[in-house]
Design a protein around this motif. Sequence first.
Motif, short mmCIF file in Angstrom:
data_model
loop_
_atom_site.label_atom_id
_atom_site.label_comp_id
_atom_site.label_asym_id
_atom_site.label_seq_id
_atom_site.Cartn_x
_atom_site.Cartn_y
_atom_site.Cartn_z
N GLY A 79 0.91 -1.16 0.16
CA GLY A 79 -0.06 0.08 0.07
C GLY A 79 0.99 1.28 0.06
O GLY A 79 1.97 1.09 -0.38
N PRO A 80 0.22 2.28 0.25
CA PRO A 80 1.17 3.88 0.35
C PRO A 80 2.10 3.81 1.25
O PRO A 80 2.07 3.14 2.35
CB PRO A 80 -0.17 4.85 0.98
CG PRO A 80 -1.22 4.04 0.26
CD PRO A 80 -1.15 2.44 0.51
N GLY A 81 3.26 4.17 0.97
CA GLY A 81 4.34 4.15 1.75
C GLY A 81 5.28 2.80 1.91
O GLY A 81 6.20 2.54 2.47
N GLY A 82 4.71 1.64 1.08
CA GLY A 82 5.37 0.40 0.99
C GLY A 82 5.14 -0.37 1.95
O GLY A 82 5.91 -1.16 2.22
N THR A 83 4.00 -0.05 2.80
CA THR A 83 3.67 -1.00 3.77
C THR A 83 2.75 -2.33 3.30
O THR A 83 2.22 -2.08 2.36
CB THR A 83 2.60 -0.19 4.67
OG1 THR A 83 1.66 0.25 4.15
CG2 THR A 83 3.51 0.80 5.67
N PRO A 84 2.77 -3.43 3.98
CA PRO A 84 2.12 -4.52 3.30
C PRO A 84 0.62 -3.96 3.21
O PRO A 84 -0.06 -3.52 4.21
CB PRO A 84 2.49 -5.71 4.34
CG PRO A 84 3.77 -5.11 4.69
CD PRO A 84 3.76 -3.75 5.05
N ALA B 86 -0.11 -0.23 -10.73
CA ALA B 86 0.15 -1.34 -10.04
C ALA B 86 0.45 -2.55 -10.73
O ALA B 86 1.53 -3.09 -10.45
CB ALA B 86 -1.17 -2.00 -9.30
N VAL B 87 0.04 -2.79 -12.06
CA VAL B 87 0.42 -3.73 -12.60
C VAL B 87 1.94 -3.47 -13.41
O VAL B 87 2.78 -4.40 -13.54
CB VAL B 87 -0.53 -3.91 -14.31
CG1 VAL B 87 0.13 -4.70 -15.24
CG2 VAL B 87 -1.88 -4.26 -13.87
N ALA B 88 2.18 -2.20 -13.78
CA ALA B 88 3.47 -1.81 -14.39
C ALA B 88 4.48 -2.09 -13.21
O ALA B 88 5.75 -2.25 -13.47
CB ALA B 88 3.67 -0.35 -14.58
N ALA B 89 4.10 -1.81 -11.91
CA ALA B 89 5.15 -2.11 -10.92
C ALA B 89 5.20 -3.36 -10.30
O ALA B 89 5.71 -3.64 -9.47
CB ALA B 89 4.84 -0.99 -9.75
N ARG B 90 4.33 -4.41 -10.76
CA ARG B 90 4.03 -5.80 -10.30
C ARG B 90 3.68 -5.70 -9.11
O ARG B 90 4.15 -6.62 -8.09
CB ARG B 90 5.44 -6.53 -10.49
CG ARG B 90 5.80 -6.77 -12.18
CD ARG B 90 7.11 -7.67 -12.43
NE ARG B 90 7.49 -7.74 -13.79
CZ ARG B 90 8.57 -8.32 -14.07
NH1 ARG B 90 9.46 -8.99 -13.21
NH2 ARG B 90 8.71 -8.42 -15.52
N ASN B 91 2.80 -4.99 -8.45
CA ASN B 91 2.33 -4.63 -7.18
C ASN B 91 0.88 -5.22 -7.17
O ASN B 91 0.36 -5.19 -6.11
CB ASN B 91 2.24 -3.45 -6.68
CG ASN B 91 1.92 -3.15 -5.49
OD1 ASN B 91 2.59 -3.68 -4.59
ND2 ASN B 91 1.16 -2.18 -4.98
N VAL B 92 0.21 -5.97 -8.10
CA VAL B 92 -0.97 -6.43 -8.01
C VAL B 92 -1.05 -8.08 -8.23
O VAL B 92 -0.02 -8.66 -8.99
CB VAL B 92 -2.00 -5.83 -9.26
CG1 VAL B 92 -1.27 -6.23 -10.57
CG2 VAL B 92 -3.19 -6.27 -9.05
#
Length: 466
Positions: free
Chosen positions: A149-154, A183-189
């Motif tokens: 999430g925001p700030g890199g928190t889980p 999110a997709v570009a950052a592989r965060n999803v």
Amino acid sequence: MLSPTPQWTRLLAISVVMVSVSAGFLLQDGHSQTARITARDPGVRTGPAGSGQMLSGLTALEQRLFSNSRAVFQEVQSVQGTIANTEAGLGPRFNLDSCAGCHSNPDVGGSSPAVNPQVDVAKKEGAVNEIPSFIKRDGPIREARFKLGPGGTPDGGVQALFTITGRHDAAGCSLPQPDFRTAVAARNVIFRIPTPLFGSGLIEAIDDDTILANIAANSPTKQSLGIVGRANRTTGHPNTSGNDGTITRFGWKAQNKSLEVFSGEAYNVEQGITNDLFPHEREELKSCYFNATPESSTHYEALDPIEVPSDVVKFAVFMRLLAAPTPAADTDTVTRGRKLFGDTGCAFCHTPTLHTGKAVVASLRNKEANLYSDLVLHNMGTGLADDVSQGAARGDEFRTAPLWGLGKRVFFLHDGRTKDLLEAIQAHASGGNGQYAASEANQVIAQFNRLNEIDKQHLLNFLRSL
């Protein structure tokens, strides 16, 4: 000469000498030729669904409850209930507008169908949603979660795909969709597909002691193969409730305790409908707040006792009384494949049968549940890890998926990444890194890979018979 049969049946007849050609497998009339084939997934089994029916032996009242609950499970939701043949409560954020929309293949209560209804619901009733890149008409129904999430928190929470913005029954509401492109570009999803619900009452009726005893069974052999599954307990056993310590068993990470909790959470998260278990809107923007909450609750005013329970309770009743899938009839290749399934070690996690306990419903009491799962969490390595923790389950742990009904499934693994059963098997093997250990399935998959192609095919045929 053999008469023509469907593709999967031809593969089930693999004991006949065959050769592989681009168009498929052709039968040969030779007697001493050596078969040269490449094992492959026979594909979705043809014929009757073999699922979606009520348990056998139900009382007249239980049968009526099942039929009523099944109808509620199939209802379509709208925002205010002003659209014909709909119920109120949809949104303001949602993934689909019906329970049966997600759980529809091969019958009501199943998993994702071959054609994804999320593509159409994105624009339904004038909605202005952008369809995320990972939602395809020929792909699986998916929910999305952000790893951080925001700030890199889980994070790990569900990010609903769509909003009710623009819908004819949601005038004045304006909500942005999550930023899936970034999110997709950052592989965060990461993604999840619907879990099949067939036989859920049998799973709920298995005693904790039975699950724990199965973990302990054949322990030396399991440990020699690197299998150390836990039932989602921080003590090194199954995934458990943080309140009473009992084993949780529903969901991809066995994070939900009961069918009622599973239903209430899904109703709120997937359709945005508040209920007695989850009574608050996930988005309380006043311009998008149309109904009193909870939107689905106990019907105290109902004159017919069967109509008194809330939708959530009825969903749980439907799942609880839903029969397990019926497998295909045994053939020589299925029998051979079943033995190989055990010999390679697959059955140590995908336990063929667990027994239920003293359930209130007689049709669930002291029964054999042929689920092919130990209901336990296992470390699956970096290849399947989604970096999302749920309950005591870590980012690389998943509940052993029950395999009953697998013959009719279109998509495999927690995120639906493949339609190919062989690819799904190979995906169980992966290494580790500084955060996660290597997959517990590595040695089992290595033993599968050492099988000759005919035996691999037997095993695949067996799985598609389930």
